[in-house]
Design a protein around this motif. Structure first.
Motif, PDB file in Angstrom:
ATOM      1  N   TYR A  93       0.717  -1.113   0.246  1.00 28.53           N
ATOM      2  CA  TYR A  93      -0.145  -0.191   0.078  1.00 28.53           C
ATOM      3  C   TYR A  93       0.834   1.259   0.092  1.00 28.53           C
ATOM      4  O   TYR A  93       1.875   1.207   0.854  1.00 28.53           O
ATOM      5  CB  TYR A  93      -0.781   0.120   1.440  1.00 28.53           C
ATOM      6  CG  TYR A  93      -1.879  -1.088   1.440  1.00 28.53           C
ATOM      7  CD1 TYR A  93      -1.414  -2.269   2.181  1.00 28.53           C
ATOM      8  CD2 TYR A  93      -3.124  -1.131   1.087  1.00 28.53           C
ATOM      9  CE1 TYR A  93      -2.282  -3.364   2.058  1.00 28.53           C
ATOM     10  CE2 TYR A  93      -4.009  -2.120   1.164  1.00 28.53           C
ATOM     11  CZ  TYR A  93      -3.523  -3.333   1.790  1.00 28.53           C
ATOM     12  OH  TYR A  93      -4.509  -4.200   1.930  1.00 28.53           O
ATOM     13  N   ASN A  95       0.987   5.464   1.217  1.00 29.72           N
ATOM     14  CA  ASN A  95       0.283   6.314   1.989  1.00 29.72           C
ATOM     15  C   ASN A  95       0.886   7.558   1.743  1.00 29.72           C
ATOM     16  O   ASN A  95       2.098   7.723   1.745  1.00 29.72           O
ATOM     17  CB  ASN A  95       0.701   5.814   3.334  1.00 29.72           C
ATOM     18  CG  ASN A  95       0.291   6.700   4.372  1.00 29.72           C
ATOM     19  OD1 ASN A  95       0.966   7.359   4.998  1.00 29.72           O
ATOM     20  ND2 ASN A  95      -1.040   7.068   4.581  1.00 29.72           N
ATOM     21  N   ASN A  97       0.493  11.768   3.233  1.00 27.82           N
ATOM     22  CA  ASN A  97      -0.131  12.863   3.914  1.00 27.82           C
ATOM     23  C   ASN A  97       0.361  14.066   3.413  1.00 27.82           C
ATOM     24  O   ASN A  97       1.515  14.261   3.019  1.00 27.82           O
ATOM     25  CB  ASN A  97      -0.067  12.470   5.464  1.00 27.82           C
ATOM     26  CG  ASN A  97       1.351  12.619   6.055  1.00 27.82           C
ATOM     27  OD1 ASN A  97       1.811  13.741   5.894  1.00 27.82           O
ATOM     28  ND2 ASN A  97       1.951  11.526   6.324  1.00 27.82           N
ATOM     29  N   ASP A 110      -4.431  12.601   4.766  1.00 25.37           N
ATOM     30  CA  ASP A 110      -3.701  11.169   4.937  1.00 25.37           C
ATOM     31  C   ASP A 110      -4.691  10.128   4.262  1.00 25.37           C
ATOM     32  O   ASP A 110      -5.862   9.838   4.596  1.00 25.37           O
ATOM     33  CB  ASP A 110      -3.558  11.047   6.482  1.00 25.37           C
ATOM     34  CG  ASP A 110      -2.776   9.735   6.799  1.00 25.37           C
ATOM     35  OD1 ASP A 110      -1.565  10.072   7.363  1.00 25.37           O
ATOM     36  OD2 ASP A 110      -2.941   8.576   6.062  1.00 25.37           O
ATOM     37  N   TRP A 112      -4.584   6.599   1.641  1.00 26.03           N
ATOM     38  CA  TRP A 112      -3.929   5.311   1.407  1.00 26.03           C
ATOM     39  C   TRP A 112      -4.789   4.770  -0.231  1.00 26.03           C
ATOM     40  O   TRP A 112      -5.490   4.972  -0.528  1.00 26.03           O
ATOM     41  CB  TRP A 112      -4.379   4.389   2.310  1.00 26.03           C
ATOM     42  CG  TRP A 112      -4.109   4.426   3.498  1.00 26.03           C
ATOM     43  CD1 TRP A 112      -4.584   5.123   4.755  1.00 26.03           C
ATOM     44  CD2 TRP A 112      -2.879   3.725   4.114  1.00 26.03           C
ATOM     45  NE1 TRP A 112      -3.723   5.078   5.781  1.00 26.03           N
ATOM     46  CE2 TRP A 112      -2.776   4.181   5.638  1.00 26.03           C
ATOM     47  CE3 TRP A 112      -1.991   2.742   3.652  1.00 26.03           C
ATOM     48  CZ2 TRP A 112      -1.490   3.852   6.267  1.00 26.03           C
ATOM     49  CZ3 TRP A 112      -0.836   2.548   4.551  1.00 26.03           C
ATOM     50  CH2 TRP A 112      -0.626   2.840   5.883  1.00 26.03           C
TER      51      TRP A 112
END
Length: 122
Positions: A93, A95, A97, A110, A112
C-alpha cells in the motif's frame, strides 16, 4: 479529493525485481509518503517512508534492496524492489499525507491506495 492508485505488482521469482508506482490526484503538496505491506495473518508494516525534506527510512529487512522515490512533476511515487524474497510476498500500500486541493479549497489529508499484490515465488 485525493486518490492514490498503485500499479506494478505481480508475480516474480526470488531474486527478481519489481517497481511499484503510486499515481496521485488532488494533491497540492506532500508532507510525507510511504509504502507499507501486509502479508496474510500479519499486521500492516512500514516498508519505507520519505518526508518532503528528503529524509528516508527503510525497515531493516528492506535496506539495500528497496528504494523509495517520487516524480513531483508526475505526482507519482515509486518503490523499486530488488533481490526479492518469498517473504516479501504481501499486499503493498502507498500512503501519503499533505495538503489536498479541490477548486479553491485546501485541506490536510492522509490517504491510502487500494493495495496491490506482490508475490515472490521460490
Amino acid at each position: 479529493q485525493v486518490r492514490l492508485v498503485e500499479s506494478g505488482g505481480g508475480l516474480v521469482q526470488a531474486g527478481g525485481s519489481l517497481r511499484l508506482s503510486c499515481a496521485s490526484e488532488g494533491i497540492f503538496s506532500i508532507n510525507a509518503m510511504g509504502w507499507y505491506r501486509q502479508a496474510p495473518g500479519n499486521q500492516r508494516e512500514l516498508v519505507a517512508r520519505q518526508t518532503s525534506g528528503g529524509a528516508t527510512y527503510y525497515a531493516d529487512s528492506m535496506k539495500g534492496r528497496f528504494t523509495i522515490s517520487r516524480d513531483n512533476a508526475k505526482k507519482t511515487m515509486y518503490l523499486q524492489m530488488n533481490s526479492l524474497k518469498p517473504e516479501d510476498t504481501a499486499v503493498y500500500y502507498c500512503n501519503v499525507n499533505g495538503i489536498s486541493y479541490s477548486g479553491t479549497i485546501y485541506k490536510t489529508f492522509d490517504a491510502w491506495g487500494q493495495g496491490i499484490q506482490v508475490t515472490v515465488s521460490s
